[in-house]
Design a protein around this motif. Sequence first.
Motif, PDB file in Angstrom:
ATOM      1  N   GLN A 182       0.841  -1.204   0.000  1.00 40.29           N
ATOM      2  CA  GLN A 182       0.000   0.000   0.000  1.00 40.29           C
ATOM      3  C   GLN A 182       0.874   1.251   0.000  1.00 40.29           C
ATOM      4  OE1 GLN A 182      -2.308  -1.081   3.510  1.00 40.29           O
ATOM      5  NE2 GLN A 182      -4.101  -1.456   2.229  1.00 40.29           N
ATOM      6  N   VAL A 183       1.955   1.196   0.766  1.00 39.87           N
ATOM      7  CA  VAL A 183       2.887   2.328   0.789  1.00 39.87           C
ATOM      8  C   VAL A 183       3.582   2.459  -0.573  1.00 39.87           C
ATOM      9  CG1 VAL A 183       5.036   3.184   1.802  1.00 39.87           C
ATOM     10  CG2 VAL A 183       3.226   2.271   3.276  1.00 39.87           C
ATOM     11  N   SER A 184       4.029   1.339  -1.123  1.00 36.74           N
ATOM     12  CA  SER A 184       4.690   1.379  -2.435  1.00 36.74           C
ATOM     13  C   SER A 184       3.801   2.050  -3.481  1.00 36.74           C
ATOM     14  CB  SER A 184       5.010  -0.043  -2.919  1.00 36.74           C
ATOM     15  OG  SER A 184       6.152  -0.543  -2.265  1.00 36.74           O
ATOM     16  N   LEU A 185       2.525   1.674  -3.503  1.00 37.25           N
ATOM     17  CA  LEU A 185       1.633   2.241  -4.522  1.00 37.25           C
ATOM     18  C   LEU A 185       1.398   3.729  -4.291  1.00 37.25           C
ATOM     19  CD1 LEU A 185      -0.971  -0.636  -4.997  1.00 37.25           C
ATOM     20  CD2 LEU A 185       0.935  -0.004  -6.496  1.00 37.25           C
ATOM     21  N   ALA A 186       1.314   4.141  -3.035  1.00 36.74           N
ATOM     22  CA  ALA A 186       1.128   5.570  -2.755  1.00 36.74           C
ATOM     23  C   ALA A 186       2.331   6.369  -3.258  1.00 36.74           C
ATOM     24  CB  ALA A 186       0.922   5.797  -1.258  1.00 36.74           C
ATOM     25  N   ILE A 187       3.521   5.838  -3.067  1.00 38.21           N
ATOM     26  CA  ILE A 187       4.733   6.540  -3.518  1.00 38.21           C
ATOM     27  C   ILE A 187       4.829   6.489  -5.044  1.00 38.21           C
ATOM     28  CG2 ILE A 187       7.265   6.557  -3.429  1.00 38.21           C
ATOM     29  CD1 ILE A 187       6.942   5.196  -0.602  1.00 38.21           C
ATOM     30  N   LEU A 188       4.588   5.308  -5.600  1.00 33.28           N
ATOM     31  CA  LEU A 188       4.701   5.125  -7.050  1.00 33.28           C
ATOM     32  C   LEU A 188       3.717   6.016  -7.797  1.00 33.28           C
ATOM     33  CD1 LEU A 188       6.447   3.119  -8.720  1.00 33.28           C
ATOM     34  CD2 LEU A 188       4.488   1.584  -8.746  1.00 33.28           C
ATOM     35  N   MET A 240      10.259   1.039   1.084  1.00 36.83           N
ATOM     36  CA  MET A 240      10.908   2.292   1.447  1.00 36.83           C
ATOM     37  C   MET A 240      12.010   2.703   0.468  1.00 36.83           C
ATOM     38  SD  MET A 240       9.142   2.971   4.128  1.00 36.83           S
ATOM     39  CE  MET A 240       9.732   3.712   5.675  1.00 36.83           C
ATOM     40  N   GLN A 241      12.210   1.931  -0.612  1.00 38.59           N
ATOM     41  CA  GLN A 241      13.240   2.307  -1.585  1.00 38.59           C
ATOM     42  C   GLN A 241      12.765   2.156  -3.037  1.00 38.59           C
ATOM     43  OE1 GLN A 241      17.328   1.115  -1.094  1.00 38.59           O
ATOM     44  NE2 GLN A 241      17.139   0.795   1.100  1.00 38.59           N
ATOM     45  N   LEU A 242      12.198   1.007  -3.383  1.00 40.35           N
ATOM     46  CA  LEU A 242      11.984   0.696  -4.800  1.00 40.35           C
ATOM     47  C   LEU A 242      10.986   1.588  -5.527  1.00 40.35           C
ATOM     48  CD1 LEU A 242      12.104  -3.209  -4.663  1.00 40.35           C
ATOM     49  CD2 LEU A 242      13.988  -1.575  -4.857  1.00 40.35           C
ATOM     50  N   PRO A 243       9.917   2.081  -4.869  1.00 35.46           N
ATOM     51  CA  PRO A 243       8.973   2.900  -5.638  1.00 35.46           C
ATOM     52  C   PRO A 243       9.446   4.333  -5.882  1.00 35.46           C
ATOM     53  CG  PRO A 243       8.161   2.549  -3.408  1.00 35.46           C
ATOM     54  CD  PRO A 243       9.414   1.744  -3.525  1.00 35.46           C
ATOM     55  N   PHE A 244      10.557   4.729  -5.334  1.00 33.15           N
ATOM     56  CA  PHE A 244      11.043   6.106  -5.511  1.00 33.15           C
ATOM     57  C   PHE A 244      11.696   6.293  -6.887  1.00 33.15           C
ATOM     58  CE2 PHE A 244      10.546   5.650  -1.022  1.00 33.15           C
ATOM     59  CZ  PHE A 244      10.199   6.902  -0.561  1.00 33.15           C
ATOM     60  N   ASP A 245      11.710   7.535  -7.340  1.00 32.71           N
ATOM     61  CA  ASP A 245      12.381   7.845  -8.613  1.00 32.71           C
ATOM     62  C   ASP A 245      13.893   7.751  -8.477  1.00 32.71           C
ATOM     63  OD1 ASP A 245       9.962   8.456  -9.966  1.00 32.71           O
ATOM     64  OD2 ASP A 245       9.928  10.401  -8.942  1.00 32.71           O
ATOM     65  N   PHE A 246      14.426   8.169  -7.317  1.00 34.02           N
ATOM     66  CA  PHE A 246      15.875   8.200  -7.106  1.00 34.02           C
ATOM     67  C   PHE A 246      16.183   7.698  -5.701  1.00 34.02           C
ATOM     68  CE2 PHE A 246      14.594  11.971  -9.544  1.00 34.02           C
ATOM     69  CZ  PHE A 246      15.211  11.702 -10.750  1.00 34.02           C
ATOM     70  N   ARG A 247      17.353   7.068  -5.553  1.00 39.95           N
ATOM     71  CA  ARG A 247      17.816   6.589  -4.263  1.00 39.95           C
ATOM     72  C   ARG A 247      19.245   7.097  -4.016  1.00 39.95           C
ATOM     73  NH1 ARG A 247      14.241   3.547  -6.424  1.00 39.95           N
ATOM     74  NH2 ARG A 247      15.656   3.483  -8.198  1.00 39.95           N
ATOM     75  N   PHE A 248      19.439   7.801  -2.913  1.00 47.08           N
ATOM     76  CA  PHE A 248      20.769   8.201  -2.432  1.00 47.08           C
ATOM     77  C   PHE A 248      21.077   7.303  -1.243  1.00 47.08           C
ATOM     78  CE2 PHE A 248      21.722  12.425  -4.413  1.00 47.08           C
ATOM     79  CZ  PHE A 248      20.610  12.476  -5.233  1.00 47.08           C
ATOM     80  N   VAL A 249      22.328   6.844  -1.116  1.00 45.92           N
ATOM     81  CA  VAL A 249      22.591   5.859  -0.075  1.00 45.92           C
ATOM     82  C   VAL A 249      23.970   6.072   0.549  1.00 45.92           C
ATOM     83  CG1 VAL A 249      23.599   4.096  -1.589  1.00 45.92           C
ATOM     84  CG2 VAL A 249      22.381   3.380   0.480  1.00 45.92           C
ATOM     85  N   TRP A 250      24.080   5.694   1.800  1.00 46.44           N
ATOM     86  CA  TRP A 250      25.344   5.686   2.534  1.00 46.44           C
ATOM     87  C   TRP A 250      26.147   4.450   2.129  1.00 46.44           C
ATOM     88  CZ3 TRP A 250      25.574   2.989   7.801  1.00 46.44           C
ATOM     89  CH2 TRP A 250      26.892   2.995   8.303  1.00 46.44           C
ATOM     90  N   GLU A 251      27.403   4.665   1.788  1.00 55.00           N
ATOM     91  CA  GLU A 251      28.265   3.578   1.326  1.00 55.00           C
ATOM     92  C   GLU A 251      28.371   2.440   2.343  1.00 55.00           C
ATOM     93  OE1 GLU A 251      32.066   5.024   0.113  1.00 55.00           O
ATOM     94  OE2 GLU A 251      32.769   3.066  -0.593  1.00 55.00           O
ATOM     95  N   GLY A 252      28.253   2.771   3.634  1.00 55.99           N
ATOM     96  CA  GLY A 252      28.408   1.757   4.667  1.00 55.99           C
ATOM     97  C   GLY A 252      27.137   1.006   5.026  1.00 55.99           C
ATOM     98  N   ALA A 253      26.038   1.337   4.357  1.00 48.34           N
ATOM     99  CA  ALA A 253      24.766   0.690   4.715  1.00 48.34           C
ATOM    100  C   ALA A 253      24.821  -0.804   4.435  1.00 48.34           C
ATOM    101  CB  ALA A 253      23.620   1.336   3.930  1.00 48.34           C
TER     102      ALA A 253
END
Lengths: 304, 304, 304
Positions: free
Chosen positions: B106-112, B134-147
């Motif tokens: 439901q969250v994915s569809l709201a974001i998408l 919390m990541q895949l439906p977004f247009d862009f993903r910025f991430v910490w290298e150590g994650a």
Amino acid sequence: MHKMALPDYRALGYKGLLVALDGAVVTIIINRAKQRNTFDNTIVNELIEVFELCDRDDRVRVVILTAEPTAPAYCSGADISGGWNLLWVPEAEKEGEHAHRDTGGQVSLAILNCRKLTIAAINGHAAGVGMTGMQLPFDFRFVWEGAKLTFPFVRRGIVPEAVSTYLLPRLIGHSRANSLLLTGATVSPTSPYIRDLYHQILPTREEVYPAAKAFADELAANTSQVAVAYAKGLLLHPGESAEENHLLDSRAMKLLGSSRDGAEGVLSFKERRLPKFPDTLGKNLSSWYPWWRSPNVKHCQSKL
Amino acid sequence: MHKMALPDYRALGYKGLLVALDGAVVTIIINRAKQRNTFDNTIVNELIEVFELCDRDDRVRVVILTAEPTAPAYCSGADISGGWNLLWVPEAEKEGEHAHRDTGGQVSLAILNCRKLTIAAINGHAAGVGMTGMQLPFDFRFVWEGAKLTFPFVRRGIVPEAVSTYLLPRLIGHSRANSLLLTGATVSPTSPYIRDLYHQILPTREEVYPAAKAFADELAANTSQVAVAYAKGLLLHPGESAEENHLLDSRAMKLLGSSRDGAEGVLSFKERRLPKFPDTLGKNLSSWYPWWRSPNVKHCQSKL
Amino acid sequence: MHKMALPDYRALGYKGLLVALDGAVVTIIINRAKQRNTFDNTIVNELIEVFELCDRDDRVRVVILTAEPTAPAYCSGADISGGWNLLWVPEAEKEGEHAHRDTGGQVSLAILNCRKLTIAAINGHAAGVGMTGMQLPFDFRFVWEGAKLTFPFVRRGIVPEAVSTYLLPRLIGHSRANSLLLTGATVSPTSPYIRDLYHQILPTREEVYPAAKAFADELAANTSQVAVAYAKGLLLHPGESAEENHLLDSRAMKLLGSSRDGAEGVLSFKERRLPKFPDTLGKNLSSWYPWWRSPNVKHCQSKL
């Protein structure tokens, strides 16, 4: 396909393009350096015509689109000196907004539906339709490492056109396509956002076309025209599931495996020599090809 | 869209999120550090509501989801302190197993389906729905290298959820998606399995959100809200063939090219200045948008 | 699924394959080193049978296909000593050209539809169906860095077969798939055209199978058989939109989250120990699975 005179590509009398057939390879040069190789209606009509000619002409096995390496750009996008209005056609205007047909998309479809191998040799900067219609529908892209590349649409108040929202994600995936189409950023060919789009990246502008031409000559000499047409057809119209694809490639396999080109493929392999394929699309294509149907996009009433 | 009061994002009174509008950029911070930023029903409802608000609010051009960089994780997955049972809803239980609606999805569809640009700024570890919804439906993903990143589903006896089996292969291809979804391995952002998912990888947790915010501010200032909505729509609903995509992007091109944003795009280009786009989704979106139909997934009887 | 005797894989009496079950991992070795591990009708029938057995046998969690590392090749393609004619079946010949079923494709579908994890351990050179049917339908591919890899079809007068025009672009995108399928070039696993196809690239031939086996053993021990089957089903049949995928993964989530494997997933996580999943496909798969329909490709009249 009806009988037709073989075109003399040098004598086509185009205004925006220079075209020549060398062996089995047609080279098309965008010839508007003074206008930064912008995309105008003359180029549109000539590109559509020449790709349709190459599709039908059995002598042709590979088509290359390139520019003069001394031009200011490979293609710097649509000519918008008069605004987007230059794009509208009076006849479609009367029909309504659904009747407009984007000229970049018309070119994209002509290239995409050409059954010969196609190569874009991008030896200069590229923007807008210079990135979409002039690159994405090709089978292979060779590019100059120093080219500045941009899909600026969202920064110009318009949409990515020329079938780019369909083609780019298919080519390199939605993650990278988003990073290009939704930002309008300018990138270089070695950027991780775009490098998977390119078959080869060359250090200088002058090396791009010769690399593409040598690649084209080798493919023209050693690949089957009919096998290429089927492979391209299967890649573009693979069926809707693995099972459907199996039915399609099985039938294609039976047709090609029973053909003279299929026999020559085996024989040349056994004799450890290069093949010499005799079959052509004009004479040896089964009536089963094409196996797909497409909407008639030229009709003004075509809707979705 | 009916008239509505403009939301004051700081005053939404959410329990699981902190939300603020700065210029044209909404920042959403997951505010459950004590629970390792796990995903619970409170967050679900608040996320769906805030993405729907951002979709409708003409002031908003970009939405960023992030966490406190000091939290133990960006999002460590669903709260399963009570088992998966926490996910079931009594009402759906009565209807039958087909009536369950995964909250991550439901969250994915709201974001998408949010028509604004969306960015996930992943400044900590992520697991489960922290990787999917919390990541895949977004247009862009910025991430910490150590994650530390993991899709642990097959190691937890459940399935990859939140539309991830649809979204991840589209974003980075099935080969890499298999290496992630079918192994449940923990990887770092620079792993070849996952790096194509990320627009930018930052060395420290503290740099992730500022990099995303600067990127968002620039896009908010220089892109057309309407053009972005059409581009996102075309990427998500491109038609079933190149020909269908041509009909769709032609119509979008005609609509946008004739709009004030299209005119400003040309004018600013000619005047060699940054654009200032006047149009908004609330006032200037054609009734043709959206051109696609979607199943009503909220209805319990929706089936396939 | 009806009751059946458990197969003793070592005693299958195959001529072209060696097969053994070790723990929950079946290893299949192509046993035609004298014929350069070419693909013939014996291998076809045995591969189809053994993948169908592995699919049904609850003891099996992972299947590996490999070759002797001392063989001249992993699989050097179809046996064309007698031309492509070896591929035709008299019965189909009588029916017509639509009745042919490519044997590579039959193998591809058997592997693709196996609900267990599948791994190709490519410890030698590979060509033709050695690249398509023997690699693309697997979940994971391990490969020797020195392997020479080629899809030679357009240079042999035939088409890329074994469902490759469907599978390869899905795995690595159309740009890279074109560079392989439309050129027939020979590449090494580290080539940018193909490297995304491989889960792991090993320096020596001898390391390939042990790496795959260790990977398989770990997955067999720590993943849920039912969860893997659902995840594979969702990846292959994700629905036609994000909304459809949400309905599908929601139902799968409800089924698995309520199962013993789902409970064990939570419990082992809480107890910080490795899981021990009790459920099997034979005993614990919902009748909802499979949720998709496929054309019956074995029927001669199946058409598109």
